[in-house]
Design an enzyme around this catalytic site. Sequence first.
Site, mmCIF file in Angstrom:
data_model
loop_
_atom_site.group_PDB
_atom_site.id
_atom_site.type_symbol
_atom_site.label_atom_id
_atom_site.label_comp_id
_atom_site.label_asym_id
_atom_site.label_seq_id
_atom_site.Cartn_x
_atom_site.Cartn_y
_atom_site.Cartn_z
ATOM 1 N N GLU A 1 0.813 -1.225 0.000
ATOM 2 C CA GLU A 1 0.000 0.000 0.000
ATOM 3 C C GLU A 1 0.835 1.260 0.000
ATOM 4 O O GLU A 1 0.539 2.216 -0.703
ATOM 5 C CB GLU A 1 -0.909 0.064 1.235
ATOM 6 C CG GLU A 1 -2.134 -0.776 1.181
ATOM 7 C CD GLU A 1 -1.810 -2.200 1.509
ATOM 8 O OE1 GLU A 1 -0.670 -2.449 1.917
ATOM 9 O OE2 GLU A 1 -2.679 -3.054 1.351
ATOM 10 N N HIS B 1 -10.184 -5.113 10.611
ATOM 11 C CA HIS B 1 -10.868 -4.907 9.346
ATOM 12 C C HIS B 1 -12.151 -4.107 9.524
ATOM 13 O O HIS B 1 -13.003 -4.096 8.664
ATOM 14 C CB HIS B 1 -11.192 -6.261 8.706
ATOM 15 C CG HIS B 1 -9.967 -6.985 8.250
ATOM 16 N ND1 HIS B 1 -9.082 -7.555 9.134
ATOM 17 C CD2 HIS B 1 -9.458 -7.187 7.031
ATOM 18 C CE1 HIS B 1 -8.093 -8.105 8.472
ATOM 19 N NE2 HIS B 1 -8.292 -7.896 7.190
#
Lengths: 447, 390
Positions: free
Chosen positions: A183, A252
Amino acid sequence: MWLCSPLIHSYSSTSLSSRHRPNRHNPPPSPPPHPLTPPPRSSFSVKVACLIDLSSNLEVHCIERKTSFFFIHCDGSLTSGLNLRNSRSARLSTNAVATKQDNVTASTASKPGVTNVDETPPSKPIGNILEALREGLEEEMERDPRVCVMGEDVGHYGGSYKVTKGLATKYGDLRVLDTPIAENSFTGMAIGAAMTGLRPIVEGMNMGFLLLAFNQISNNCGMLHYTSGGQFKIPIVIRGPGGVGRQLGAEHSQRLESYFQSIPGIQMVACSTPYNAKGLMKAAIRSDNPVILFEHVLLYNLKERIPDEEYVLNLEEAEMVRPGEHVTILTYSRMRYHVMQAAKTLVNKGYDPEVIDIRSLKPFDLYTIGNSVKKTHRVVIVEECMRTGGIGASLTASINENFHDYLDAPIVCLSSQDVPTPYAGTLEEWTVVQPAQIVAAVEQLCR
Amino acid sequence: MAQLTRRSANLLKPFSASVSATRHLTTSDTTPITVETSLPFTGHKIEPPSRSVETTPKELLSFFRDMALMRRMEIAADSLYKAKLIRGFCHLYDGQEAVSVGMEAAITKKDCIITAYRDHCIFLGRGGTLLETFAELMGRKDGCSKGKGGSMHFYKKDSGFYGGHGIVGAQVPLGCGLAFAQKYSKDENVTFAMYGDGAANQGQLFEALNMSALWDLPAILVCENNHYGMGTAEWRAAKSPAYYKRGDYAPGLKVDGMDALAVKQACKFAKEHALKNGPIILEMDTYRYHGHSMSDPGSTYRTRDEISGIRQERDPIERIKKLILSHDLATEKELKDYEKEVRKEVDEAIAKAKECALPDSSELFTNVYKKGFGVESFGADRKELRAVLP
């Protein structure tokens, strides 16, 4: 022509600073309204007409439906209770009802105020947020060859949530780029590409993963336009699903709005319906500033009618979901639906909440919010961010700073608990704000 | 009238200065001279280019001019910092000038360069002026970033210089993004993403290299190995200080970074390679005379003997000077005179930069956002355009 109820009268009046407002205990000054009959064919035709009048103890005259509500304005425009067309937007907009009921009130109008449901049935099938995002993305990629997408599994796999499905076969592997799990560097790459003039869209598979790219987002994305003295612009869009899902676990289920909100130079928007998802996606891509678009994992399958015509929404505008009189409820993303659920209960109990989906998380649309505060004098903020340092906290500070004189009571901010999201379903339910809590808060506030 | 004469005097001054400075040391002589680099190149998974470099008198003299200017500018920045006219961080490049001039000689302005915070000389090499440099260092509005960036944020968009970045290693993924855009637009240009030996241990470099190699991006990663990551010597920070081998699957080349001609040869070679085969790593073995920045004396982690030793044996300007003298392109006196001219030019630029205005307070809010799609943050009543972000 119409006998407007005092409810509507004060909504469309310009004396917003008036502190008198009707509630259950004060009878309104004008005579009680008649239940409305359908208007003559020349202006518009509706199949259902309901009017909520608090003074007459909730005689709801509803011909076809009990649970939704409408307001007929003095100028003859029809607005549904759930989705008010934002009259400030000069663009084509559709009034669509995002519920499971029969969509008789969906109206595609080419000018505000005139609805002719029978004569112009919407031609677009019902789509969900995923499809809305994909449409917006595809239209922009078609329109501008510099728009490209980067992310994990966006290409061949079609996107982990299928937002980019089919785009790689259509536009090729370089334009819809499958990146490795890196990322930090692929966000950096997108920013570098944006510096030369490309318009990349970075997809974080889950918003939480973008924490790894925080350095790039904060330093390079947000600040480069400033530190280069305006030489470089970064027209990047960073998007991804976040928020608490169904037992996804702590890592998450993160809400990154609060972490990113202080970064100077970026804009943040949160979409909540297919209509605004598509509009905001297109606006974000066309914007020359870096925009972070927050989606929610649980909202992807929410269906609504999406207009056929091309439309782009204003990135800094809030959406008036349900106009009201008693209390302003500010919310965004998934909490909008919890609030609307609570609103049904509240209406049954006799309250009249005004619900605003703030949509623009940075900068706040203080104009819409301010007008609402000046009208209702009470604010409840319902958000999914954490209690400490969340969007609600900033919004509370903003409203207090700007509209202190108009507030009758301290702002109530309902946010998620300051805990990592647990896995167990019952515990997870209690970390986020539930409709019952919203009802209780409003009742407490409006006492 | 007085203003007119003053203005004309001003007009004459820089003209005469430039004439005298360049009169001795320009030549249009392009007869090729072949020079051997100081050391042979070492390659990793690639056949290194030859040691013989073709150059011309014109090029050699331009090397000398540019490097002398850069050296003088950095030393002047040193004294300005000590006089508290430059604040914050100031990272000086003296000793490493050969990397910048050698690279410039091998590429065009359409190729992109991106580097970290030791960017003053690279900015000059890309076409920046002394005035812009000093004005930016002193925070004036005539600086290249309007005084809002500072020492670590020099940019020049029209000649492909993308900065100027403060966070160690973060510029390398950006550099790979520039290469991505070059591949996307199919223009036959390359990107040089520069970083130091300290940054070579950042994970994002390997991530970026992986992606560049995967998609054959025309990215050249240049490690300017000056052997110290602030105060930590390279052998104390890296298990494998052979930075050109760190790419593993990506080929690498080790170059003597104090030899401008070797740098030129390597960059030309790398450009050809990157356009066909994807990324390549260049390790420039170089040295900085100053400390890491102005707040670092530079002598606590290395001996003064080491610094003076390198200055005597490997100084880039001395090397070019020897070449010029041995090929009779200029006399010793001419070179010394030129250095004096350069000193004067730099002093003039500093004087002019000192007179430049500080940015206006309204500049605080400009350039935060790009105007477009209505980024106007209105105040509460929509009457007050609070913090218009143009």
